[in-house]
Every structure is written in structure tokens, then in C-alpha cells.
Write a protein that holds these residues in place. Sequence first.
Motif, PDB file in Angstrom:
ATOM      1  N   ARG A   1       7.107  -4.747  -7.399  1.00 38.10           N
ATOM      2  CA  ARG A   1       7.025  -6.351  -7.137  1.00 38.10           C
ATOM      3  C   ARG A   1       7.121  -6.496  -5.462  1.00 38.10           C
ATOM      4  O   ARG A   1       6.834  -7.648  -4.888  1.00 38.10           O
ATOM      5  N   TYR A   2       6.999  -5.385  -4.588  1.00 41.86           N
ATOM      6  CA  TYR A   2       7.393  -5.253  -3.286  1.00 41.86           C
ATOM      7  C   TYR A   2       5.997  -5.141  -2.561  1.00 41.86           C
ATOM      8  O   TYR A   2       5.238  -4.093  -2.854  1.00 41.86           O
ATOM      9  N   VAL A   3       5.851  -5.973  -1.531  1.00 40.99           N
ATOM     10  CA  VAL A   3       5.003  -5.702  -0.368  1.00 40.99           C
ATOM     11  C   VAL A   3       5.387  -4.542   0.366  1.00 40.99           C
ATOM     12  O   VAL A   3       6.690  -4.548   0.789  1.00 40.99           O
ATOM     13  N   MET A   4       4.687  -3.388   0.498  1.00 40.86           N
ATOM     14  CA  MET A   4       5.331  -2.394   1.388  1.00 40.86           C
ATOM     15  C   MET A   4       4.518  -2.178   2.650  1.00 40.86           C
ATOM     16  O   MET A   4       3.523  -2.388   3.043  1.00 40.86           O
ATOM     17  N   GLY A   5       5.327  -1.878   3.700  1.00 43.41           N
ATOM     18  CA  GLY A   5       4.834  -1.617   5.141  1.00 43.41           C
ATOM     19  C   GLY A   5       5.269  -0.567   5.913  1.00 43.41           C
ATOM     20  O   GLY A   5       6.248  -0.063   5.456  1.00 43.41           O
ATOM     21  N   TRP A   6       4.406  -0.269   6.823  1.00 41.38           N
ATOM     22  CA  TRP A   6       4.849   0.699   7.975  1.00 41.38           C
ATOM     23  C   TRP A   6       4.826   0.230   9.292  1.00 41.38           C
ATOM     24  O   TRP A   6       3.992  -0.724   9.697  1.00 41.38           O
ATOM     25  N   PHE A   7       5.875   0.490   9.965  1.00 40.51           N
ATOM     26  CA  PHE A   7       6.045  -0.109  11.284  1.00 40.51           C
ATOM     27  C   PHE A   7       6.427   1.275  12.128  1.00 40.51           C
ATOM     28  O   PHE A   7       6.894   2.632  11.630  1.00 40.51           O
ATOM     29  N   ARG A   8       6.333   1.220  13.438  1.00 40.19           N
ATOM     30  CA  ARG A   8       6.739   2.222  14.446  1.00 40.19           C
ATOM     31  C   ARG A   8       7.252   1.804  15.678  1.00 40.19           C
ATOM     32  O   ARG A   8       6.958   0.787  15.903  1.00 40.19           O
TER      33      ARG A   8
ATOM     34  N   GLU B   1       9.122  -1.737  21.901  1.00 42.87           N
ATOM     35  CA  GLU B   1       9.608  -2.384  20.608  1.00 42.87           C
ATOM     36  C   GLU B   1       8.829  -2.109  19.484  1.00 42.87           C
ATOM     37  O   GLU B   1       7.707  -1.250  19.537  1.00 42.87           O
ATOM     38  N   ARG B   2       9.622  -1.937  18.142  1.00 42.58           N
ATOM     39  CA  ARG B   2       8.830  -1.782  16.923  1.00 42.58           C
ATOM     40  C   ARG B   2       7.729  -2.554  16.773  1.00 42.58           C
ATOM     41  O   ARG B   2       7.601  -3.644  16.966  1.00 42.58           O
ATOM     42  N   GLU B   3       6.659  -1.840  16.295  1.00 43.06           N
ATOM     43  CA  GLU B   3       5.345  -2.569  15.857  1.00 43.06           C
ATOM     44  C   GLU B   3       4.752  -2.230  14.475  1.00 43.06           C
ATOM     45  O   GLU B   3       5.240  -1.315  13.889  1.00 43.06           O
ATOM     46  N   PHE B   4       3.951  -3.138  14.127  1.00 46.97           N
ATOM     47  CA  PHE B   4       3.514  -3.100  12.755  1.00 46.97           C
ATOM     48  C   PHE B   4       2.424  -1.975  12.735  1.00 46.97           C
ATOM     49  O   PHE B   4       1.586  -2.042  13.570  1.00 46.97           O
ATOM     50  N   VAL B   5       2.269  -1.344  11.734  1.00 52.26           N
ATOM     51  CA  VAL B   5       1.348  -0.358  11.631  1.00 52.26           C
ATOM     52  C   VAL B   5       0.379  -0.651  10.412  1.00 52.26           C
ATOM     53  O   VAL B   5      -1.004  -0.769  10.401  1.00 52.26           O
ATOM     54  N   ALA B   6       0.985  -0.882   9.233  1.00 49.86           N
ATOM     55  CA  ALA B   6       0.168  -0.867   8.112  1.00 49.86           C
ATOM     56  C   ALA B   6       0.869  -1.627   6.763  1.00 49.86           C
ATOM     57  O   ALA B   6       2.044  -1.568   6.867  1.00 49.86           O
ATOM     58  N   ALA B   7       0.167  -2.193   5.998  1.00 53.02           N
ATOM     59  CA  ALA B   7       0.978  -2.881   4.877  1.00 53.02           C
ATOM     60  C   ALA B   7      -0.013  -3.053   3.708  1.00 53.02           C
ATOM     61  O   ALA B   7      -1.355  -2.943   3.860  1.00 53.02           O
ATOM     62  N   ILE B   8       0.613  -2.787   2.622  1.00 56.99           N
ATOM     63  CA  ILE B   8      -0.046  -2.999   1.349  1.00 56.99           C
ATOM     64  C   ILE B   8       0.511  -3.761   0.492  1.00 56.99           C
ATOM     65  O   ILE B   8       1.739  -3.997   0.337  1.00 56.99           O
ATOM     66  N   SER B   9      -0.317  -4.654  -0.459  1.00 57.39           N
ATOM     67  CA  SER B   9       0.132  -5.429  -1.350  1.00 57.39           C
ATOM     68  C   SER B   9       0.830  -4.785  -2.645  1.00 57.39           C
ATOM     69  O   SER B   9       0.703  -3.602  -2.615  1.00 57.39           O
ATOM     70  N   TRP B  10       1.631  -5.530  -3.506  1.00 53.03           N
ATOM     71  CA  TRP B  10       2.302  -4.892  -4.834  1.00 53.03           C
ATOM     72  C   TRP B  10       1.363  -4.280  -5.447  1.00 53.03           C
ATOM     73  O   TRP B  10       1.561  -3.058  -5.943  1.00 53.03           O
ATOM     74  N   SER B  11       0.155  -4.400  -5.637  1.00 53.46           N
ATOM     75  CA  SER B  11      -0.815  -4.015  -6.585  1.00 53.46           C
ATOM     76  C   SER B  11      -1.838  -2.834  -5.890  1.00 53.46           C
ATOM     77  O   SER B  11      -2.362  -2.088  -6.499  1.00 53.46           O
ATOM     78  N   GLY B  12      -1.725  -2.907  -4.578  1.00 50.92           N
ATOM     79  CA  GLY B  12      -2.456  -1.980  -3.688  1.00 50.92           C
ATOM     80  C   GLY B  12      -3.942  -2.641  -3.433  1.00 50.92           C
ATOM     81  O   GLY B  12      -4.666  -1.902  -2.912  1.00 50.92           O
ATOM     82  N   GLY B  13      -4.206  -3.683  -3.982  1.00 49.96           N
ATOM     83  CA  GLY B  13      -5.583  -4.086  -3.912  1.00 49.96           C
ATOM     84  C   GLY B  13      -5.931  -4.614  -2.500  1.00 49.96           C
ATOM     85  O   GLY B  13      -6.979  -4.987  -2.238  1.00 49.96           O
ATOM     86  N   SER B  14      -4.705  -4.989  -1.693  1.00 53.16           N
ATOM     87  CA  SER B  14      -4.859  -5.474  -0.371  1.00 53.16           C
ATOM     88  C   SER B  14      -4.247  -4.830   0.615  1.00 53.16           C
ATOM     89  O   SER B  14      -3.110  -4.221   0.333  1.00 53.16           O
ATOM     90  N   THR B  15      -4.899  -4.388   1.873  1.00 57.96           N
ATOM     91  CA  THR B  15      -4.124  -3.684   2.853  1.00 57.96           C
ATOM     92  C   THR B  15      -4.524  -4.209   4.318  1.00 57.96           C
ATOM     93  O   THR B  15      -5.530  -4.981   4.343  1.00 57.96           O
ATOM     94  N   TYR B  16      -3.594  -4.209   4.974  1.00 57.90           N
ATOM     95  CA  TYR B  16      -3.618  -4.635   6.389  1.00 57.90           C
ATOM     96  C   TYR B  16      -3.164  -3.545   7.467  1.00 57.90           C
ATOM     97  O   TYR B  16      -2.418  -2.661   7.263  1.00 57.90           O
ATOM     98  N   TYR B  17      -3.937  -3.405   8.548  1.00 60.49           N
ATOM     99  CA  TYR B  17      -3.646  -2.401   9.575  1.00 60.49           C
ATOM    100  C   TYR B  17      -3.766  -3.168  11.023  1.00 60.49           C
ATOM    101  O   TYR B  17      -4.536  -3.877  11.348  1.00 60.49           O
TER     102      TYR B  17
ATOM    103  N   ILE C   1       2.320 -10.549   1.576  1.00 58.20           N
ATOM    104  CA  ILE C   1       1.998  -9.247   2.407  1.00 58.20           C
ATOM    105  C   ILE C   1       1.801  -9.989   4.035  1.00 58.20           C
ATOM    106  O   ILE C   1       1.494 -11.000   4.215  1.00 58.20           O
ATOM    107  N   GLY C   2       2.251  -9.200   4.832  1.00 57.48           N
ATOM    108  CA  GLY C   2       2.417  -9.567   6.286  1.00 57.48           C
ATOM    109  C   GLY C   2       2.564  -8.616   7.279  1.00 57.48           C
ATOM    110  O   GLY C   2       2.867  -7.488   6.891  1.00 57.48           O
ATOM    111  N   THR C   3       2.712  -8.946   8.523  1.00 56.43           N
ATOM    112  CA  THR C   3       2.640  -8.018   9.579  1.00 56.43           C
ATOM    113  C   THR C   3       3.881  -8.260  10.425  1.00 56.43           C
ATOM    114  O   THR C   3       3.992  -7.640  11.449  1.00 56.43           O
ATOM    115  N   ILE C   4       4.781  -9.313   9.985  1.00 55.00           N
ATOM    116  CA  ILE C   4       5.849  -9.493  11.085  1.00 55.00           C
ATOM    117  C   ILE C   4       7.215  -8.788  10.399  1.00 55.00           C
ATOM    118  O   ILE C   4       7.458  -8.802   9.268  1.00 55.00           O
TER     119      ILE C   4
END
Length: 122
Positions: free
Chosen positions: A30-37, A43-59, A102-105
Motif C-alpha cells: 500500500r506504500y509508495v517507496m522512495g530512495w533518498f541520499r 542536504e538529503r535529496e530525492f533519488v527515485a520513487a515507485i508507486s505501490w503497484s510498481g507501475g509508476s516511477t520517478y527519478y 508518489i512524490g519526491t519531497i
Amino acid sequence: VQLQASGGGLAQAGGSLRLSCAASGRTFSRYVMGWFRQAPGKEREFVAAISWSGGSTYYADSVKGRFTISRDNAKNTVYLQMNSLKPEDTAVYYCAADSNTIGTIELEYDYWGQGTQVTVSS
């Protein structure tokens, strides 16, 4: 949700690493998952995110075309495949879970793992 990141280490420029983030609980899907670094002194920054189904990704633009985020809901795990690594990819990498869209913040994410160190030598 508890998150445990792993897979970090030392790589040479141009090499690859695969990070994993294992989640506890039965609601992982049920969760959107993201990676930050977070690099030293930055400061910590966004790297990538994926929707709960895996159907959408952001980089982030800085990793687009080199990194791939994926998930296996049956294994409660999200992955970050990192190819063509650069010294500027050196950072502590964190996985995070977002119960909304899904978000980058950073502030949108509710749960965080402990981080895994990635060091890329030139």
C-alpha cells in the motif's frame, strides 16, 4: 512499517551496486517507496520513487538512465539498481515509505530506514 536498507559498499566509477530495502508488516504493497541520499555536508535529496503497484516511477535528473527502482511486493522489498556509478553518487542512501501519492519531497514520507553507505572511487 519498519525498513531495513542493505547492499551498500565500495564501488569503482563505472561500476554497479544494488541496494535493497526490506519492509516489515503486511501492508507494504500500500506504500509508495522512495530512495533518498545524503552526501557529506549536503542536504538529503530525492533519488527515485515507485508507486505501490510498481507501475509508476520517478527519478532525479542526476540518476536518470543510470539507476532503476523496482519492488517485489511478495517479498516486501524495494530495490535500487545503480549502474555507471560516479564519485558524486557517494552518499548514505535511505529508503522511505509514503502512505499517500508518489512524490519526491522528503516531508511526504512517513517511515525511514537507517541508511546504507555507498562510496564510489574514481
